[in-house]
Design an enzyme around this catalytic site. Structure first.
Site, mmCIF file in Angstrom:
data_model
loop_
_atom_site.group_PDB
_atom_site.id
_atom_site.type_symbol
_atom_site.label_atom_id
_atom_site.label_comp_id
_atom_site.label_asym_id
_atom_site.label_seq_id
_atom_site.Cartn_x
_atom_site.Cartn_y
_atom_site.Cartn_z
ATOM 1 N N HIS A 103 69.198 61.872 65.523
ATOM 2 C CA HIS A 103 69.499 63.128 65.627
ATOM 3 C C HIS A 103 68.833 63.969 64.841
ATOM 4 C CE1 HIS A 103 71.805 63.736 62.024
ATOM 5 N NE2 HIS A 103 72.135 62.651 62.182
ATOM 6 N N ALA A 104 69.043 65.075 65.021
ATOM 7 C CA ALA A 104 68.083 66.127 64.266
ATOM 8 C C ALA A 104 67.554 65.795 62.853
ATOM 9 C CB ALA A 104 68.594 67.652 64.141
#
Length: 87
Positions: free
Chosen positions: A15-16
């Protein structure tokens, strides 16, 4: 060309925040670097590209590098993925 498969260790995948670490690491190398998940291949130096793969924990990805420092690039990124991004 250097190629290695690795299983994403951390629960939430790329994810980010982990994706940002991954891209920063990829950008340390001169080689062209790609990430493959199933049949899709994206530039490992592109945040949107890496995020678009939707890589979750337990997924096997392939890291491919081609260039002057390809072996160091693949080893560095595999080590980062295996570390679980310190999560």
């Amino acid at each position: 060309m250097c190629v290695k498969d690795v299983v994403v260790q951390n629960q939430v995948g790329l994810h980010a925040r982990p994706a940002t670490f991954f891209i920063q690491k990829a950008n340390e190398f001169k080689s062209s670097i790609w990430v493959e998940k199933e049949e899709r291949r994206v530039n490992a130096k592109s945040l949107l590209g890496v995020l678009s793969l939707g890589i979750i924990g337990g997924t096997t990805i392939r890291i491919i590098a081609d260039g002057v420092d390809e072996e160091q690039a693949v080893k560095g990124l595999v080590d980062l993925v295996n570390s679980g991004f310190a999560e």
